[in-house]
Scaffold this active site. Structure first.
Site, short mmCIF file in Angstrom:
data_model
loop_
_atom_site.label_atom_id
_atom_site.label_comp_id
_atom_site.label_asym_id
_atom_site.label_seq_id
_atom_site.Cartn_x
_atom_site.Cartn_y
_atom_site.Cartn_z
N CYS A 1 6.73 95.76 -32.62
CA CYS A 1 5.62 96.53 -32.05
C CYS A 1 4.84 95.68 -31.03
CB CYS A 1 4.65 96.97 -33.12
SG CYS A 1 5.40 97.85 -34.47
N ARG B 1 9.92 93.97 -26.18
CA ARG B 1 9.86 93.60 -27.59
C ARG B 1 10.68 94.55 -28.47
NH1 ARG B 1 5.34 90.30 -28.65
NH2 ARG B 1 5.12 91.09 -30.74
N TRP C 1 7.87 99.94 -33.36
CA TRP C 1 9.25 99.75 -33.85
C TRP C 1 9.19 100.13 -35.32
CZ3 TRP C 1 12.13 96.91 -37.39
CH2 TRP C 1 13.49 96.77 -37.11
N ASN D 1 0.55 95.99 -35.66
CA ASN D 1 1.89 95.41 -35.60
C ASN D 1 2.08 94.64 -36.89
OD1 ASN D 1 4.16 93.94 -35.07
ND2 ASN D 1 3.29 92.75 -33.39
N GLY D 2 3.09 95.01 -37.70
CA GLY D 2 3.31 94.30 -38.96
C GLY D 2 3.59 95.27 -40.10
N GLU E 1 28.53 83.46 -30.46
CA GLU E 1 27.48 83.89 -29.53
C GLU E 1 28.03 84.94 -28.55
OE1 GLU E 1 24.45 83.86 -29.38
OE2 GLU E 1 23.87 84.10 -27.31
N LYS F 1 26.61 88.74 -28.16
CA LYS F 1 26.12 89.28 -26.88
C LYS F 1 26.76 90.64 -26.61
CE LYS F 1 23.28 87.52 -26.27
NZ LYS F 1 22.79 86.37 -27.00
N GLU G 1 25.40 93.40 -29.07
CA GLU G 1 24.02 93.87 -28.91
C GLU G 1 23.82 94.75 -27.70
OE1 GLU G 1 20.92 90.85 -29.32
OE2 GLU G 1 22.11 89.47 -28.17
N HIS H 1 44.02 83.57 -41.24
CA HIS H 1 43.60 83.89 -42.60
C HIS H 1 43.01 85.29 -42.70
CE1 HIS H 1 44.43 79.78 -43.81
NE2 HIS H 1 43.88 79.43 -42.66
N LYS I 1 12.92 92.14 -29.42
CA LYS I 1 13.04 90.79 -28.88
C LYS I 1 12.66 89.75 -29.90
CE LYS I 1 13.75 87.60 -25.84
NZ LYS I 1 15.18 87.21 -25.71
C1 AGP Z 1 19.89 87.29 -29.45
O1 AGP Z 1 20.45 87.80 -28.32
C2 AGP Z 1 18.99 88.10 -30.21
N1 AGP Z 1 18.49 89.22 -29.64
C3 AGP Z 1 18.52 87.61 -31.55
O2 AGP Z 1 19.64 87.33 -32.31
C4 AGP Z 1 17.56 86.40 -31.54
O3 AGP Z 1 18.23 85.26 -31.13
C5 AGP Z 1 16.98 86.23 -32.95
O4 AGP Z 1 16.26 87.36 -33.31
C6 AGP Z 1 16.12 85.00 -33.09
O5 AGP Z 1 15.00 85.06 -32.27
P1 AGP Z 1 14.13 83.79 -31.99
O6 AGP Z 1 14.97 82.81 -31.28
O7 AGP Z 1 13.00 84.28 -31.17
O8 AGP Z 1 13.68 83.26 -33.32
#
Ligand code: AGP
Length: 617
Positions: A2, A27, A75, A101-102, A490, A494, A497, A513, A612
């Site tokens: 949020c 966010r 969110w 927010n929370g 990674e 990517k 997501e 395996h 984010k």
């Molecule tokens: C990565 O592309 C993400 N959107 C997500 O995995 C992110 O890296 C993760 O939430 C950790 O965030 P931070 O580095 O702000 O702690």
């Protein structure tokens, strides 16, 4: 997650709040709303959907005038994303309005109490419970809004950043934080105030801000200033007004179609900014205050435990290879969310390194609090200056990547690896586990990485062609060994997501395996097969894929012939030291996921369901 924005001052609040909400879109959210006070009336407009939908709705529903306003992007946690559950929420009397927010964890118990006292609820949210609790306290105790907020928050279990005002006293906005960030922008002459989850909504109006600490609240009064107090015991806090380094250019797209693309291309500069002033090649030294000041602790460490989530966890995995390889310190890499709940063995001679772009990830924050309570020394590697994790750590090093707005982390990853490499090299030097010529060689190569990233970025057209060929598949496999195993993870993350294509990263040798069963002529497999690092072994894995007709996309060292002859496509990256290859091999994987997502018309910067920074567990 949020986002909250607020304004109190002489200007019209509506455009400031709406533009501020747009800045916070990165966010991640699913609904948006605004409350304005125009001198007579309190007006609320809210809707499921985007801020653009809110603008349309607000035009139909309310007049957009008023000098006091609060806005929110939600969110969903408690209650599905819909108009009613969107913020702001009003109290039963209609006098008080809140954005939050929370999560209020004990909301149900509080709600039952309030229902017994005659309160009714429109939404399924914990936030509506909080605003009615504040109203109830205010009435029962006959106190002002600030005091009522304080008493109510002392009954709450959970996390929050809130902004509340009373339509009968609109010259005053009360804010508070515990576990979710909240900044107060102070206008020139202290005649206007801004409230936001981060400074981006108000950066063109003021460079002066107060960041509330956890368990602090502030009463912001038009013309009278800001008073910050401890929520628990009401003590007045001496506030520190920070001068912000952020500028507007950094948070705009600067001619790129998406923030993600801009951030991918910013990596040469971001990596340079990360090592600037720390890597002194001519003197053959690495200088990092956070490490120097705590060198004894590092040298006596029994082991390093890295805690992080998502992409930052992948950077931690790369660091495991670097620390063990160069500095010969045992490393364990933990998902913060698992670590915090599994009663881990933590000793006083352990060093916990928390990696986080935002510095606000709830699980990582909780993990370091746990580590601290057991006596461990905590070192934070964060990008956002002044973030919760950076403040909670005993020492740390910033990545200096600049604001990362695309939800998919790119430059955060490469700059995290850069910082961690610098630390490992510094410790290796201090411990004598690296020879002086190897050390110098690493410094030289690290300094050349930005130029080599630029070169890697030139494969863009080739990557577009590959993206076009595979954009419609349902599954991808990513394989890598050693330093490039985390890069495979990674790359898969990517793609998942932002394109919503299922992808898995695997250590190349593990393929036999299990995942090998998935391989047929429809399965594209990205294999990181750079010259250094088990090259021949990876080539054998490629042969195994080829005999099962899998489609091979090889990430290879410039000039490679062997893989080129086997693969369906290759993407070249410049040669470097094995330990530094992740900084280059990750670039084509970022571009591949970016182009596929664009070709599939996906929302690259704000992928569905993602936030984010994940400020709830
Ligand atoms: C990565 O592309 C993400 N959107 C997500 O995995 C992110 O890296 C993760 O939430 C950790 O965030 P931070 O580095 O702000 O702690």
């Amino acid at each position: 997650m949020c986002g909250i924005v607020g304004y109190i001052g002489p200007r019209e609040a509506y455009p400031i709040v709406i533009e501020g909400l747009k800045r916070l879109e990165y966010r991640g959210y699913d609904s948006a709303g605004i409350a304005l006070f125009d001198g007579t009336n309190l007006k609320v407009s809210k809707t499921k959907g985007k801020v653009a939908d809110l603008e349309t709705r607000a035009t139909q529903e309310i007049s957009k005038t008023g000098n006091v306003g609060i806005g929110h992007t939600r969110w969903a946690t408690h209650g599905v994303p819909n108009d009613v559950n969107s913020h702001p929420h009003l109290s039963n009397s209609g006098d008080l309005v809140i954005i939050h927010n929370g999560i209020i964890e004990n909301y149900d118990a509080l709600k039952q109490e309030l229902i017994k006292r005659g309160y009714t609820f429109q939404s399924d949210t914990d936030t509506e419970v909080l605003i009615n609790l504040i109203e109830d306290v205010k009435k029962q105790e006959g106190v002002k809004l600030g005091k009522a907020v304080q008493i109510a928050l002392n009954q709450v279990i959970g996390a929050y950043a809130i902004a509340v005002f009373d339509k009968n006293k609109p010259e005053e906005v009360v804010v508070a934080r515990l576990g979710s960030p909240l900044a107060i922008g102070i206008g020139k002459n202290e005649d206007e105030f801004f409230i936001a989850s981060d400074a981006s909504p108000f950066i063109e109006y003021t460079k002066n801000a107060i960041y509330l600490e956890d368990e602090e609240m502030a009463v912001i009064r038009f013309h009278k200033g800001v008073k910050v107090r401890k929520i628990k015991d009401d003590t007045l806090v001496d506030t520190y007004i920070q001068e912000l380094q952020l500028n507007l250019e950094q948070i705009e797209k600067g001619g790129y179609d998406h923030f993600m693309l801009k951030e991918i291309h910013e990596q040469p500069k971001a990596i340079t900014d990360t090592y600037r002033g720390r890597l002194l090649r001519n003197e053959a030294i690495i200088k990092m205050a956070g490490v120097e000041d705590n060198m004894k602790k590092f040298l006596n460490a029994n082991r390093i435990i890295i805690v992080a989530c998502g992409t930052s966890w992948h950077a931690g995995l790369v660091a495991e290879y670097i620390f063990e390889d160069l500095a010969r310190i045992p490393v364990e890499v933990e998902y913060a969310s698992e670590f915090r709940y599994r009663n881990p063995v933590i000793r006083e001679d352990d060093i916990v390194i928390a990696i986080s772009q935002s510095g606000e990830t709830a699980d990582t924050l909780a993990a370091i609090k746990l580590a601290k309570s057991k006596g461990a020394f905590v070192f934070g590697v964060c990008n956002v200056v002044g973030s919760s994790i950076s403040r909670e750590s005993h020492a740390g090093a910033y990545t200096h990547a600049g604001p990362e707005i695309g939800v998919a982390s790119t430059k955060a990853f490469t700059t995290q690896i850069t910082v961690l490499t610098l630390i490992a090299l510094r410790l290796a030097r201090a411990k004598g586990t690296i020879t002086s010529s190897d050390f110098r060689q690493h410094l030289l190569e690290l300094e050349m990485i930005p130029k080599k990233v630029e070169k890697a970025l030139q494969s863009d057209n080739n990557i577009k062609i590959i993206s076009d060929a595979y954009k419609n598949v349902s599954n991808f496999l990513y394989l890598g060994r050693g330093y490039n195993f985390p890069v495979a993870l990674e790359g898969a993350l990517k793609l998942k997501e932002i394109s919503y294509i299922h992808a898995e990263g695997y250590p190349a040798a593990e393929m036999k395996h299990g995942p090998i069963a998935l391989i047929d002529e429809n399965m594209p497999i990205v294999v990181i097969a750079t010259k250094k690092g088990h090259y021949e072994k990876v080539v054998s894995n490629i042969q195994e894929i080829k005999s099962r007709k899998g489609k091979i996309i090889g990430i290879v060292t410039e000039g490679d012939v062997q893989v080129k002859n086997l693969a369906d496509h290759v993407i070249e990256v410049p040669e470097t030291l094995e330990s530094l290859t992740p900084l280059l091999t990750t670039i084509p994987l970022q571009l591949l996921s970016y182009h596929i997502a664009v070709m599939l018309n996906k929302n690259v910067d704000q992928p569905r369901n993602l936030a984010k920074s994940v400020t709830v567990e």
